[in-house]
Design a protein around this motif. Sequence first.
Motif, mmCIF file in Angstrom:
data_model
loop_
_atom_site.group_PDB
_atom_site.id
_atom_site.type_symbol
_atom_site.label_atom_id
_atom_site.label_comp_id
_atom_site.label_asym_id
_atom_site.label_seq_id
_atom_site.Cartn_x
_atom_site.Cartn_y
_atom_site.Cartn_z
ATOM 1 N N ALA A 1 -4.968 24.596 -47.801
ATOM 2 C CA ALA A 1 -4.331 23.573 -48.625
ATOM 3 C C ALA A 1 -3.789 22.448 -47.753
ATOM 4 N N SER A 2 -3.862 21.251 -48.265
ATOM 5 C CA SER A 2 -3.296 20.103 -47.561
ATOM 6 C C SER A 2 -2.773 19.103 -48.585
ATOM 7 N N GLY A 3 -1.898 18.227 -48.133
ATOM 8 C CA GLY A 3 -1.436 17.147 -48.976
ATOM 9 C C GLY A 3 -0.115 17.384 -49.671
ATOM 10 N N ARG A 4 0.461 18.581 -49.585
ATOM 11 C CA ARG A 4 1.723 18.865 -50.238
ATOM 12 C C ARG A 4 2.538 19.840 -49.398
ATOM 13 N N THR A 5 3.745 20.074 -49.847
ATOM 14 C CA THR A 5 4.570 21.093 -49.216
ATOM 15 C C THR A 5 4.141 22.437 -49.783
ATOM 16 N N PHE A 6 3.201 23.033 -49.106
ATOM 17 C CA PHE A 6 2.505 24.215 -49.600
ATOM 18 C C PHE A 6 3.455 25.333 -49.975
ATOM 19 N N SER A 7 4.462 25.550 -49.183
ATOM 20 C CA SER A 7 5.325 26.708 -49.372
ATOM 21 C C SER A 7 6.145 26.661 -50.650
ATOM 22 N N ARG A 8 6.169 25.542 -51.343
ATOM 23 C CA ARG A 8 6.971 25.423 -52.565
ATOM 24 C C ARG A 8 6.190 25.783 -53.825
ATOM 25 N N TYR A 9 4.905 26.083 -53.694
ATOM 26 C CA TYR A 9 4.055 26.203 -54.865
ATOM 27 C C TYR A 9 3.394 27.571 -54.992
ATOM 28 N N ALA A 10 3.400 28.088 -56.219
ATOM 29 C CA ALA A 10 2.622 29.285 -56.504
ATOM 30 C C ALA A 10 1.138 28.959 -56.386
ATOM 31 N N MET A 11 0.362 29.972 -56.007
ATOM 32 C CA MET A 11 -1.073 29.802 -55.816
ATOM 33 C C MET A 11 -1.817 30.889 -56.570
ATOM 34 N N GLY A 12 -3.052 30.592 -56.898
ATOM 35 C CA GLY A 12 -3.831 31.580 -57.638
ATOM 36 C C GLY A 12 -5.299 31.544 -57.281
ATOM 37 N N TRP A 13 -5.979 32.600 -57.675
ATOM 38 C CA TRP A 13 -7.435 32.704 -57.573
ATOM 39 C C TRP A 13 -8.005 32.971 -58.968
ATOM 40 N N PHE A 14 -9.072 32.297 -59.274
ATOM 41 C CA PHE A 14 -9.807 32.484 -60.509
ATOM 42 C C PHE A 14 -11.283 32.640 -60.161
ATOM 43 N N ARG A 15 -12.058 33.100 -61.126
ATOM 44 C CA ARG A 15 -13.496 33.199 -60.915
ATOM 45 C C ARG A 15 -14.235 32.879 -62.204
ATOM 46 N N GLN A 16 -15.471 32.460 -62.036
ATOM 47 C CA GLN A 16 -16.309 32.175 -63.192
ATOM 48 C C GLN A 16 -17.731 32.612 -62.891
ATOM 49 N N ALA A 17 -18.224 33.513 -63.713
ATOM 50 C CA ALA A 17 -19.597 33.987 -63.608
ATOM 51 C C ALA A 17 -20.484 33.152 -64.528
ATOM 52 N N PRO A 18 -21.777 33.097 -64.261
ATOM 53 C CA PRO A 18 -22.675 32.304 -65.107
ATOM 54 C C PRO A 18 -22.594 32.736 -66.559
ATOM 55 N N GLY A 19 -22.416 31.758 -67.441
ATOM 56 C CA GLY A 19 -22.381 32.040 -68.867
ATOM 57 C C GLY A 19 -21.090 32.647 -69.366
ATOM 58 N N LYS A 20 -20.093 32.751 -68.481
ATOM 59 C CA LYS A 20 -18.819 33.355 -68.879
ATOM 60 C C LYS A 20 -17.675 32.363 -68.681
ATOM 61 N N GLU A 21 -16.562 32.647 -69.339
ATOM 62 C CA GLU A 21 -15.389 31.802 -69.176
ATOM 63 C C GLU A 21 -14.695 32.110 -67.844
ATOM 64 N N ARG A 22 -13.916 31.139 -67.420
ATOM 65 C CA ARG A 22 -13.148 31.337 -66.197
ATOM 66 C C ARG A 22 -12.154 32.471 -66.398
ATOM 67 N N GLU A 23 -12.003 33.295 -65.392
ATOM 68 C CA GLU A 23 -11.174 34.495 -65.469
ATOM 69 C C GLU A 23 -10.091 34.467 -64.401
ATOM 70 N N PHE A 24 -8.888 34.833 -64.783
ATOM 71 C CA PHE A 24 -7.797 34.962 -63.835
ATOM 72 C C PHE A 24 -8.043 36.168 -62.930
ATOM 73 N N VAL A 25 -7.858 35.973 -61.628
ATOM 74 C CA VAL A 25 -8.043 37.062 -60.678
ATOM 75 C C VAL A 25 -6.702 37.506 -60.097
ATOM 76 N N ALA A 26 -5.961 36.554 -59.543
ATOM 77 C CA ALA A 26 -4.700 36.913 -58.901
ATOM 78 C C ALA A 26 -3.837 35.676 -58.716
ATOM 79 N N ALA A 27 -2.522 35.892 -58.602
ATOM 80 C CA ALA A 27 -1.592 34.817 -58.314
ATOM 81 C C ALA A 27 -0.493 35.342 -57.411
ATOM 82 N N ILE A 28 0.110 34.411 -56.689
ATOM 83 C CA ILE A 28 1.192 34.771 -55.776
ATOM 84 C C ILE A 28 2.294 33.736 -55.888
#
Length: 123
Positions: A24-51
């Motif tokens: 990550a760049s451009g912001r004060t990274f340590s102040r923000y929650a972060m997440g991972w998502f995924r999207q398979a072909p033909g499927k909706e985006r899915e929540f994977v994890a957050a911190i």
Amino acid sequence: QVQLVESGGGLVQAGGSLRLSCAASGRTFSRYAMGWFRQAPGKEREFVAAITWSGGGKYYGDSVKGRFTISRDNAKNAVYLQMNMLKPEDTAVYYCAAEGHYYASPPYEFDYWGQGTQVTVSS
């Protein structure tokens, strides 16, 4: 503005492991929650994890609990996703995302997204 760049995707056999990174760049990274998502072909985006911004709280989607681990290194402006015991159904494009507000609490609103990295799990 914030820029997110994912890396670490690739092709792996079922049962294997991969570690995704998000720089990550451009912001004060340590102040923000972060997440991972995924999207398979033909499927909706899915929540994977957050911190949480501090790293003290972690949340996972039901399909990855016990297999994936999210972590962050605020000194390096990076967030990671360790993926173990991979399954063919984990095949997707994985996206890193950043929350839009300082010190936010769940539910999160992810306003910034990377371009994604492909993960392919062969059977």
